[in-house]
Design an enzyme around this catalytic site. Structure first.
Site, short mmCIF file in Angstrom:
data_model
loop_
_atom_site.label_atom_id
_atom_site.label_comp_id
_atom_site.label_asym_id
_atom_site.label_seq_id
_atom_site.Cartn_x
_atom_site.Cartn_y
_atom_site.Cartn_z
N SER A 99 37.62 50.07 58.35
CA SER A 99 38.17 48.94 58.58
C SER A 99 38.04 48.07 57.34
O SER A 99 38.29 48.43 56.26
CB SER A 99 37.72 48.20 59.69
OG SER A 99 38.36 47.27 60.33
N ASP A 129 47.78 52.21 63.76
CA ASP A 129 46.39 52.86 64.72
C ASP A 129 46.35 51.66 65.50
O ASP A 129 45.10 51.57 66.06
CB ASP A 129 45.36 53.05 63.71
CG ASP A 129 44.54 51.86 63.06
OD1 ASP A 129 45.30 50.61 63.25
OD2 ASP A 129 43.72 52.12 62.25
N HIS A 164 42.27 52.78 66.23
CA HIS A 164 41.28 52.06 65.16
C HIS A 164 39.88 52.26 65.41
O HIS A 164 39.40 52.70 64.20
CB HIS A 164 41.58 50.49 64.76
CG HIS A 164 41.04 49.88 63.80
ND1 HIS A 164 41.54 50.24 62.49
CD2 HIS A 164 40.05 48.92 63.46
CE1 HIS A 164 40.97 49.68 61.36
NE2 HIS A 164 39.93 48.98 62.23
#
Length: 691
Positions: free
Chosen positions: A264, A593, A646
């Site tokens: 991320s 995602d 995610h």
């Protein structure tokens, strides 16, 4: 005697029986008379009750109030909590335990795979734990206890305002407020679980351990994710410690290069590190031009937010996103209730706007990447949420399976994704020639007698309180904003935040990367304004989930709450498109995602860094590894082993296997090369960026 009492009682019953003078002969009444008397009494009592009910006025239905909604929500939460607690303590353990499938680690160990390259994990925003080292009196007893992550959320209910105060940074400096020190939790425990039972890195760590990884060759690069990236070095020496750790692991593991696995926001944090480590001091780490080529084998980016995420826009603009907007729709007014006085969104916004890291996630590349008023790379993309297919396909080396995506996430009617924020549905669909333009000259603050800055109304101050009502209305006025005008908008509504944060981050595209100005650290986390290291043997992977509706742009409205100290804008959750539309609840969705759109996650590996480009002058090999989202088929499967979400993708067995094989010595070609399910190649071709 009993018969006398019954005789007197009968005399008080109206119209029941006719009382006559009977004398002492009443003692000889048999039991049949007793039964008749009781029947008469019952009949009369029943008649009296019916008459009373007829005379009572009908009760009017009670008007539903905001407070009732709040009570219902609390009741549902408490009931659910107690039900789960009952199941946990009372049901047999075998019913509660999720069936454990043999993970990739067990299977790969049988194949003879063993640990080879040291592995460094780099967590993203929010998922790393934070602990208290110094605080206000309200935080007594919390020294070195977690304020964030790892089961610390009981503090939210015990002392919510105290927690918000300690998680906030100084509004002017972006560093510690006076008398408060909150630091990242070090080690693997810092980000293995976000909360009890909710894994982040734990599954990957466990599988790596199966083939021989442990503390000497596995490291979690914990850092304070609230800070700007350079401030993690200025305050905590986080970048210096990461450099020293990689050098130590390289030497102590037989001079084997390190495999970095960021997730991320950690992806752009590590990108910043790669530039910092080779830059001369005092701004950089002084490792020299060949440091990355010597120490780094591969960078395997999970859920990479290379070009930012639209979620950051809604977070900074109105302290909400898709999920918060839905909650608002279900219980309107609860969080903004003047009776309850919560000021929830205002307090969250004030805290979030002190975190420079969120500004690092604003969309990068302007209209060239994200589109203008009438065009975007996803044009022609249609969303069909009801007919998604989750069938798994087998791909061969360098197989780009675009037909398979047509699909799991279908695309049907046009959406102007380039308009990141639109005020009203018409502003999101009409041609740009029919809309008022958002001119940066209009963004000037004025002070009027109608100013919102009234400190007697509530405690949660935000920069909106310094705007006049006229300025707030001018921002809306049926306008739409692209990524270019959006930055002007944020500078207008939050000038102090943007002035502080833009000293650390940039969101443009470099015209000439040889310009000395790009040696400044504010450009290092933007892949469009910095060069990759001269490390031709290094590999870069973009690994992310696809097939999940992901926030791309928003339809806003002026908030109906006109009281002072309130956020004047909110997502219009009443706006929906037609069946199969990408517009639901005021949010336009694209493929991704659930947090990062495909465009942001995949463009650099698909085009920006593919081959020798001005952003990748040494021609570092790049690979796209997409993982089609397949949700769990039952609750017993937990969060799924084929998830593309995610965070849940960190438990995806296919992704874990790819990481383990590379860590054990495999190259990108040996694990299958590109694995593409989305339209990222077509999107990249539509972006006119000089390389």
């Amino acid at each position: 005697m009993a018969s006398v009492l019954r005789f007197r009682k009968l005399c008080y019953v109206e119209s029941a029986v006719k009382c006559t003078s009977v004398g002492y002969e009443s003692f000889e009444i048999d039991e049949k008379l007793d039964e008749k008397e009781e029947d008469v009494l019952s009949a009369n009592n029943f008649a009296l009750e019916i008459n009373k009910k007829r005379k009572q006025p009908k009760r009017q239905p009670k008007e539903w109030r905001c407070l009732d909604s709040c009570c219902w929500i609390i009741g549902y939460l408490c009931t659910t909590w107690w039900l789960l607690l009952f199941c946990y303590h009372c049901l047999p353990v075998t019913l509660l335990r999720v069936p454990e499938l043999p993970g990739p680690g067990v299977r790969l160990k049988r194949e003879g795979l063993t640990a080879l390259h040291p592995v460094v994990l780099v967590p993203g925003i929010v998922t790393g734990g934070l602990e208290l080292w110094e605080g206000r009196p309200c935080a007594d007893g919390l020294f070195r206890k977690r304020l964030w992550g790892g089961g610390s959320f009981t503090q939210i209910f015990k002392r919510p305002l105290c927690l918000l105060e300690h998680l906030s940074l100084h509004y002017e400096t972006g560093l510690d407020p006076q008398g408060i020190r909150v630091r990242a939790v070090p080690g693997l425990v810092g980000a293995d679980y976000f909360a009890p039972g909710y894994f982040v890195w734990a599954v990957l760590i466990e599988n790596l351990a199966k083939i021989g990884y442990e503390g000497k060759n596995l490291h979690m690069a914990a850092y304070d994710w609230r800070l700007s990236f350079q401030n993690t070095e200025i305050r905590d020496h986080a970048l210096t410690r990461l450099k020293s750790k990689i050098e130590l692991m390289y030497i102590s593991n037989g001079y084997k290069k390190v495999v970095a696995v960021p997730h991320s926001m950690g992806v752009i944090y590590f990108l910043h590190f790669l530039k910092w480590v080779e830059t001369p001091p005092p701004m950089g780490g002084g490792g020299g031009p060949g440091w990355c080529a010597k120490h780094i084998k591969a960078v395997m980016n999970i859920g990479p937010a290379f070009l930012g995420v639209p979620k950051a826009v809604s977070n900074l603009f109105s302290a909400e996103g898709k999920d918060v907007s839905y909650i608002r729709a279900m219980a309107p007014g609860v969080f903004d209730s003047e009776i309850l006085g919560l000021q929830t969104f205002e307090r969250v916004m004030r805290m979030a706007r002190t975190w420079d890291s969120i500004v690092s996630l604003l969309p990068k590349g302007g209209e060239v990447i994200w589109g203008n008023m009438d065009r975007s790379p996803e044009e022609g993309h249609v969303c069909d949420f009801s007919k998604k297919s989750h069938s798994k396909t087998s791909l061969t080396t360098n197989n780009v399976n675009n037909s398979d995506v047509k699909r799991g996430f279908l695309v049907k009617d046009l959406a102007n994704y380039g308009r990141i924020i639109s005020f009203g549905k018409p502003a999101s669909v009409l041609h740009s020639s029919k809309l008022p333009t958002a001119d940066s000259k209009e963004f000037s603050r004025t002070s009027t007698s109608e100013n919102f800055n009234n400190f007697s109304c509530g405690e949660a101050w935000t920069e909106y309180d310094e705007m006049s009502r006229q300025s707030i209305q001018n921002v809306a006025a049926d306008k739409a904003y692209t990524t270019t005008t959006l930055l002007d908008l944020l500078r207008f509504v939050a000038p102090k935040m943007m002035r502080r944060a833009e000293a650390h981050f940039s969101h443009g595209i470099a015209e000439n990367l040889d310009d000395p100005k790009y040696n400044h650290y504010k450009y290092w986390s933007n892949p469009l304004e910095t060069k990759l290291s001269d490390a031709p043997d290094m590999e870069i992977y973009c690994m992310y989930g696809v097939g999940i509706p992901t926030e791309r742009s928003y339809v806003y409205k002026l908030s109906p709450n006109s009281r002072c100290k309130s956020i004047p804008y909110q997502i219009d959750n009443s706006v929906h498109g037609e069946d199969g539309s990408c517009l639901k609840g005021g949010v336009y969705f694209a493929d991704g995602d659930e947090s990062v759109p495909v465009l942001s996650a995949g463009f650099m590996c698909a085009k920006g860094w593919r081959g020798r480009t001005r952003f990748n002058p040494s021609g570092i090999a790049t690979y796209i590894r997409e993982y089609r989202h397949k949700p769990p088929t039952s609750l017993m499967e937990g969060r799924g082993i084929e998830s593309g979400s995610h965070v849940d993708i960190m438990g995806n067995f296919a992704l874990i296997e790819d990481i383990m094989r590379v860590a054990a010595g495999a190259t990108g070609d040996e694990i299958g090369g590109d694995q593409i399910h989305s339209d990222i190649i077509k999107m990249s071709e539509r972006i006119n960026l000089g390389l």
